[in-house]
Design a protein around this motif. Sequence first.
Motif, PDB file in Angstrom:
ATOM      1  N   LYS A   1      87.648 -18.263 -10.885  1.00  0.00           N
ATOM      2  CA  LYS A   1      87.167 -18.744  -9.587  1.00  0.00           C
ATOM      3  C   LYS A   1      88.292 -19.239  -8.683  1.00  0.00           C
ATOM      4  O   LYS A   1      88.165 -19.236  -7.477  1.00  0.00           O
ATOM      5  N   ASP A   2      89.381 -19.693  -9.305  1.00  0.00           N
ATOM      6  CA  ASP A   2      90.476 -20.226  -8.497  1.00  0.00           C
ATOM      7  C   ASP A   2      91.806 -20.015  -9.203  1.00  0.00           C
ATOM      8  O   ASP A   2      91.865 -19.540 -10.336  1.00  0.00           O
ATOM      9  N   LEU A   3      92.862 -20.389  -8.541  1.00  0.00           N
ATOM     10  CA  LEU A   3      94.209 -20.186  -9.069  1.00  0.00           C
ATOM     11  C   LEU A   3      94.460 -21.031 -10.318  1.00  0.00           C
ATOM     12  O   LEU A   3      95.149 -20.589 -11.236  1.00  0.00           O
ATOM     13  N   ASN A   4      93.891 -22.221 -10.388  1.00  0.00           N
ATOM     14  CA  ASN A   4      94.090 -23.096 -11.554  1.00  0.00           C
ATOM     15  C   ASN A   4      93.562 -22.462 -12.834  1.00  0.00           C
ATOM     16  O   ASN A   4      94.199 -22.545 -13.887  1.00  0.00           O
ATOM     17  N   THR A   5      92.402 -21.826 -12.756  1.00  0.00           N
ATOM     18  CA  THR A   5      91.839 -21.153 -13.928  1.00  0.00           C
ATOM     19  C   THR A   5      92.766 -20.031 -14.387  1.00  0.00           C
ATOM     20  O   THR A   5      92.997 -19.851 -15.581  1.00  0.00           O
ATOM     21  N   PHE A   6      93.298 -19.308 -13.419  1.00  0.00           N
ATOM     22  CA  PHE A   6      94.222 -18.208 -13.706  1.00  0.00           C
ATOM     23  C   PHE A   6      95.497 -18.748 -14.370  1.00  0.00           C
ATOM     24  O   PHE A   6      95.954 -18.226 -15.386  1.00  0.00           O
ATOM     25  N   VAL A   7      96.055 -19.816 -13.812  1.00  0.00           N
ATOM     26  CA  VAL A   7      97.281 -20.422 -14.349  1.00  0.00           C
ATOM     27  C   VAL A   7      97.034 -20.955 -15.760  1.00  0.00           C
ATOM     28  O   VAL A   7      97.880 -20.797 -16.651  1.00  0.00           O
ATOM     29  N   ASN A   8      95.875 -21.563 -15.982  1.00  0.00           N
ATOM     30  CA  ASN A   8      95.555 -22.075 -17.323  1.00  0.00           C
ATOM     31  C   ASN A   8      95.539 -20.951 -18.355  1.00  0.00           C
ATOM     32  O   ASN A   8      96.008 -21.126 -19.480  1.00  0.00           O
ATOM     33  N   GLU A   9      94.995 -19.805 -17.985  1.00  0.00           N
ATOM     34  CA  GLU A   9      94.964 -18.659 -18.892  1.00  0.00           C
ATOM     35  C   GLU A   9      96.383 -18.176 -19.197  1.00  0.00           C
ATOM     36  O   GLU A   9      96.718 -17.886 -20.341  1.00  0.00           O
ATOM     37  N   LEU A  10      97.217 -18.094 -18.158  1.00  0.00           N
ATOM     38  CA  LEU A  10      98.610 -17.688 -18.363  1.00  0.00           C
ATOM     39  C   LEU A  10      99.344 -18.680 -19.275  1.00  0.00           C
ATOM     40  O   LEU A  10     100.117 -18.282 -20.153  1.00  0.00           O
ATOM     41  N   GLU A  11      99.105 -19.964 -19.071  1.00  0.00           N
ATOM     42  CA  GLU A  11      99.749 -20.977 -19.904  1.00  0.00           C
ATOM     43  C   GLU A  11      99.327 -20.853 -21.361  1.00  0.00           C
ATOM     44  O   GLU A  11     100.141 -21.030 -22.272  1.00  0.00           O
ATOM     45  N   SER A  12      98.057 -20.536 -21.593  1.00  0.00           N
ATOM     46  CA  SER A  12      97.596 -20.377 -22.978  1.00  0.00           C
ATOM     47  C   SER A  12      98.263 -19.165 -23.639  1.00  0.00           C
ATOM     48  O   SER A  12      98.584 -19.203 -24.829  1.00  0.00           O
ATOM     49  N   ILE A  13      98.480 -18.116 -22.862  1.00  0.00           N
ATOM     50  CA  ILE A  13      99.171 -16.928 -23.401  1.00  0.00           C
ATOM     51  C   ILE A  13     100.612 -17.286 -23.748  1.00  0.00           C
ATOM     52  O   ILE A  13     101.112 -16.945 -24.823  1.00  0.00           O
ATOM     53  N   LEU A  14     101.279 -17.993 -22.843  1.00  0.00           N
ATOM     54  CA  LEU A  14     102.671 -18.391 -23.089  1.00  0.00           C
ATOM     55  C   LEU A  14     102.775 -19.324 -24.291  1.00  0.00           C
ATOM     56  O   LEU A  14     103.704 -19.206 -25.099  1.00  0.00           O
ATOM     57  N   LYS A  15     101.833 -20.233 -24.445  1.00  0.00           N
ATOM     58  CA  LYS A  15     101.831 -21.151 -25.587  1.00  0.00           C
ATOM     59  C   LYS A  15     101.639 -20.365 -26.885  1.00  0.00           C
ATOM     60  O   LYS A  15     102.343 -20.602 -27.873  1.00  0.00           O
ATOM     61  N   GLU A  16     100.692 -19.432 -26.895  1.00  0.00           N
ATOM     62  CA  GLU A  16     100.461 -18.587 -28.062  1.00  0.00           C
ATOM     63  C   GLU A  16     101.711 -17.806 -28.447  1.00  0.00           C
ATOM     64  O   GLU A  16     102.064 -17.696 -29.612  1.00  0.00           O
TER      65      GLU A  16
END
Length: 155
Positions: free
Chosen positions: A134-149
Amino acid sequence: MICPYCEYKESKVLDSRHIDSSSIRRRRECERCKKRFTTYEKIELIPVMVIKKDGRRESFDRDKIKYGLIRSCEKLPVSVSKIDELVDSIESEINKMFINEIETTKIGEMVMDRLKDVDEVAYVRFASVYRQFKDLNTFVNELESILKEKKDDDK
């Protein structure tokens, strides 16, 4: 088998190969025109109904998964054969569950689990449409989870 060239009804099988556990590829030759063609036989399994987010039900269609993967992998170094392999893997997993119905959310998760290992950009593209960011924050959170993984996997 009807010849695709001259429509004669008789052909002979020259070669048969198992593609996977549920498919056979046959090389055939027409008895009349002598042209060769390939046919594929697939085991017909129990029809699976897909439960959509709004509660509607429709027949499972592997082409919808393939179309979504092709769109996600556009302009990326992911081959069509790799996409076919992913779709075959998902379809096979669904059939091994021996269920009559499956929710689209479960199929979407199966796609994302496999796509993440193939191409991260394609994964993010698919996830952004599937999860309806819905927004950029949701998108960034998903990217951060990928980077953390990825960081955890490198350890």
